[in-house]
Design a protein around this motif. Sequence first.
Motif, mmCIF file in Angstrom:
data_model
loop_
_atom_site.group_PDB
_atom_site.id
_atom_site.type_symbol
_atom_site.label_atom_id
_atom_site.label_comp_id
_atom_site.label_asym_id
_atom_site.label_seq_id
_atom_site.Cartn_x
_atom_site.Cartn_y
_atom_site.Cartn_z
ATOM 1 N N GLN A 269 7.574 -65.945 61.471
ATOM 2 C CA GLN A 269 7.502 -65.754 62.917
ATOM 3 C C GLN A 269 8.875 -65.710 63.563
ATOM 4 O OE1 GLN A 269 4.758 -65.036 64.768
ATOM 5 N NE2 GLN A 269 3.790 -64.875 62.760
ATOM 6 N N ASN A 270 9.815 -66.471 63.024
ATOM 7 C CA ASN A 270 11.144 -66.547 63.626
ATOM 8 C C ASN A 270 12.132 -65.542 63.037
ATOM 9 O OD1 ASN A 270 10.349 -68.680 65.290
ATOM 10 N ND2 ASN A 270 10.726 -70.171 63.665
ATOM 11 N N ILE A 271 11.648 -64.700 62.138
ATOM 12 C CA ILE A 271 12.520 -63.688 61.530
ATOM 13 C C ILE A 271 12.653 -62.498 62.476
ATOM 14 C CG2 ILE A 271 12.768 -62.071 59.623
ATOM 15 C CD1 ILE A 271 11.364 -64.059 57.840
ATOM 16 N N GLN A 272 13.876 -62.097 62.769
ATOM 17 C CA GLN A 272 14.111 -60.952 63.645
ATOM 18 C C GLN A 272 14.275 -59.698 62.814
ATOM 19 O OE1 GLN A 272 17.748 -60.774 66.038
ATOM 20 N NE2 GLN A 272 16.496 -60.277 67.823
ATOM 21 N N VAL A 349 16.196 -46.137 58.673
ATOM 22 C CA VAL A 349 15.966 -47.468 58.099
ATOM 23 C C VAL A 349 14.536 -47.882 58.415
ATOM 24 C CG1 VAL A 349 18.367 -48.239 58.238
ATOM 25 C CG2 VAL A 349 16.836 -48.608 60.180
ATOM 26 N N SER A 350 13.987 -48.795 57.610
ATOM 27 C CA SER A 350 12.632 -49.288 57.846
ATOM 28 C C SER A 350 12.588 -50.120 59.122
ATOM 29 C CB SER A 350 12.162 -50.133 56.663
ATOM 30 O OG SER A 350 10.952 -50.816 56.980
ATOM 31 N N ALA A 351 11.557 -49.913 59.918
ATOM 32 C CA ALA A 351 11.413 -50.672 61.166
ATOM 33 C C ALA A 351 11.231 -52.156 60.901
ATOM 34 C CB ALA A 351 10.222 -50.132 61.965
ATOM 35 N N ASP A 352 10.695 -52.498 59.720
ATOM 36 C CA ASP A 352 10.435 -53.899 59.398
ATOM 37 C C ASP A 352 11.591 -54.571 58.667
ATOM 38 O OD1 ASP A 352 7.891 -54.049 60.541
ATOM 39 O OD2 ASP A 352 6.976 -53.089 58.801
ATOM 40 N N LEU A 353 12.689 -53.869 58.490
ATOM 41 C CA LEU A 353 13.845 -54.456 57.817
ATOM 42 C C LEU A 353 14.402 -55.603 58.659
ATOM 43 C CD1 LEU A 353 15.760 -54.099 55.354
ATOM 44 C CD2 LEU A 353 17.191 -52.684 56.842
ATOM 45 N N GLU A 354 14.619 -56.746 58.019
ATOM 46 C CA GLU A 354 15.168 -57.880 58.742
ATOM 47 C C GLU A 354 16.602 -57.592 59.155
ATOM 48 O OE1 GLU A 354 14.748 -61.535 56.605
ATOM 49 O OE2 GLU A 354 12.693 -61.066 55.988
ATOM 50 N N VAL A 355 16.991 -58.125 60.320
ATOM 51 C CA VAL A 355 18.338 -57.892 60.832
ATOM 52 C C VAL A 355 19.388 -58.390 59.841
ATOM 53 C CG1 VAL A 355 19.982 -58.554 62.635
ATOM 54 C CG2 VAL A 355 17.647 -57.883 63.252
ATOM 55 N N SER A 356 19.139 -59.551 59.258
ATOM 56 C CA SER A 356 20.107 -60.096 58.294
ATOM 57 C C SER A 356 20.250 -59.189 57.085
ATOM 58 C CB SER A 356 19.677 -61.494 57.853
ATOM 59 O OG SER A 356 18.388 -61.471 57.258
ATOM 60 N N GLU A 357 19.131 -58.623 56.615
ATOM 61 C CA GLU A 357 19.181 -57.712 55.476
ATOM 62 C C GLU A 357 19.882 -56.408 55.860
ATOM 63 O OE1 GLU A 357 15.088 -59.117 53.159
ATOM 64 O OE2 GLU A 357 15.087 -57.330 54.420
ATOM 65 N N THR A 384 14.805 -46.276 63.387
ATOM 66 C CA THR A 384 13.799 -47.060 62.664
ATOM 67 C C THR A 384 12.600 -46.182 62.332
ATOM 68 O OG1 THR A 384 12.795 -47.819 64.740
ATOM 69 C CG2 THR A 384 14.509 -49.200 63.765
ATOM 70 N N MET A 385 12.113 -46.337 61.106
ATOM 71 C CA MET A 385 11.009 -45.511 60.618
ATOM 72 C C MET A 385 9.772 -46.378 60.378
ATOM 73 S SD MET A 385 12.439 -42.547 60.477
ATOM 74 C CE MET A 385 11.171 -41.629 59.581
ATOM 75 N N GLU A 386 8.645 -45.894 60.837
ATOM 76 C CA GLU A 386 7.372 -46.574 60.582
ATOM 77 C C GLU A 386 6.345 -45.527 60.209
ATOM 78 O OE1 GLU A 386 4.298 -49.715 62.735
ATOM 79 O OE2 GLU A 386 6.283 -49.331 63.576
ATOM 80 N N GLU A 387 5.910 -45.577 58.939
ATOM 81 C CA GLU A 387 4.963 -44.585 58.409
ATOM 82 C C GLU A 387 5.471 -43.159 58.652
ATOM 83 O OE1 GLU A 387 1.076 -45.350 59.890
ATOM 84 O OE2 GLU A 387 0.885 -47.273 58.843
ATOM 85 N N ASP A 388 6.731 -42.948 58.285
ATOM 86 C CA ASP A 388 7.385 -41.636 58.340
ATOM 87 C C ASP A 388 7.590 -41.120 59.769
ATOM 88 O OD1 ASP A 388 7.513 -41.534 55.562
ATOM 89 O OD2 ASP A 388 5.520 -40.636 55.407
ATOM 90 N N GLU A 389 7.455 -41.959 60.757
ATOM 91 C CA GLU A 389 7.707 -41.554 62.141
ATOM 92 C C GLU A 389 8.920 -42.287 62.691
ATOM 93 O OE1 GLU A 389 4.403 -41.883 64.724
ATOM 94 O OE2 GLU A 389 3.088 -40.588 63.541
ATOM 95 N N LEU A 399 23.978 -53.621 66.432
ATOM 96 C CA LEU A 399 23.233 -54.434 65.471
ATOM 97 C C LEU A 399 24.102 -55.557 64.913
ATOM 98 C CD1 LEU A 399 20.560 -54.738 63.856
ATOM 99 C CD2 LEU A 399 21.587 -53.280 62.109
ATOM 100 N N LEU A 400 25.379 -55.278 64.718
ATOM 101 C CA LEU A 400 26.274 -56.273 64.126
ATOM 102 C C LEU A 400 26.786 -57.289 65.144
ATOM 103 C CD1 LEU A 400 28.430 -54.029 61.755
ATOM 104 C CD2 LEU A 400 26.378 -55.348 61.208
#
Length: 401
Positions: A269-272, A349-357, A384-389, A399-400
């Motif tokens: 839950q606390n992961i950005q 990049v993947s929309a679900d990629l964690e900021v730290s990653e 950011t990509m989500e299901e190819d969109e 971001l940094l």
Amino acid sequence: MALDHHPIQNSEVYLCLPSHGPPLPPPSPPSPATPGDDIPCLDGLATPPEIPTSFPTFGKRLETALHVLRTEASALEGLSRLYENDLVAQEGFNAAVEEIIRCKRRKGKIVVTGIGKSGHIGKKLEATLNSLGITTVFMHPSEALHGDLGVLCPEDTILFISNSGKTGELLQALPHFDSCLPAIIITEAAHPAACELIKQRPGTILLPAPLPISEEAAFGVKAPTISTTMALALGDALAITASSELYNQKLSSVFLKNHPGGAIGAAIQNIQRISDRAISIIDIPDVGSSSSVAQVGFAMLQSKSGWIRMGGEVVFPPRRMKKLQLSNTEVLASRVPDLAVPRRQWVQVSADLEVSEAREWIFNNRRAIPGGQYKFGDDIVLVTMEEDEMCGVIEIGELLS
């Protein structure tokens, strides 16, 4: 003279008997009352139960448990060696993975079916595949004959689970499954010729899971134990392999998105994620393609995010506008390379990629790739990509920060 009326008490006993037959002996007089007779006696509580003297010892229990664990671990080790060395098993697994991937890409679903303990393993596999982004349903073979066949679509793939490979309920339902549907079976048969279901449905992909020892020989009972453990592990191997190939580095994000509840959900839950920081493309004000730098700059001042776009092909990040040094602001903004960022330059990049990653990924690319400091500079736009969109945009520098 008035008489007091009191009941007559005596010790005589009067018997009403038929006129024929032998006389019955009189009942015994009541025993004298003793203290405590007015307390009811509850069966099972009045006297303590007998304690068995033949309880298994602690050592015996542990010995049995270790025997089960070691036997099933040995069976899994044998299954690993089978898929490491046996060509039939290897080709079957490869074909099964390819079929699941094709099914997903043609928008179909995996239909798992089995009965008894195999059915329970099938339901667990259904849940695992769904959590990993592969749409799956479970169909009971008996219910299939009572209307559930309607769940099948031409794009689907059937996955049978049957240790014997000849479960009656599956064989009874088999003729009613469309013969054009691809099929896979997890069973103990080591070769297609030894599986009754494959004999009746040629072309079914075999995933062998032969038992190294019968359950009755190992544990003294035919209860499905070793067989279900092997089917469970093989199903997990199939699910992880297929989903890893489908989603590559995004698999973890797919799972976390599908599993927001429980301890796993609470832990994230606390992961950005990068999508939390990105600006939604549809929320960015759109200006005409003939807009000048001055017009784009004015639109940026009115934009809540500071971003401006021209349709879905060009974006103008606020960081670039602040750094822009241009004497003529009436030129077309789309022709200013230091300001306009066309779609072909966006880094996906993947929309679900964690900021730290994402930060670690950027720093690694800056070090490892020739010219990485420029290819992944602060002005570079990530999408950011989500299901190819394409969903959102953010500058690397933002971001940094």
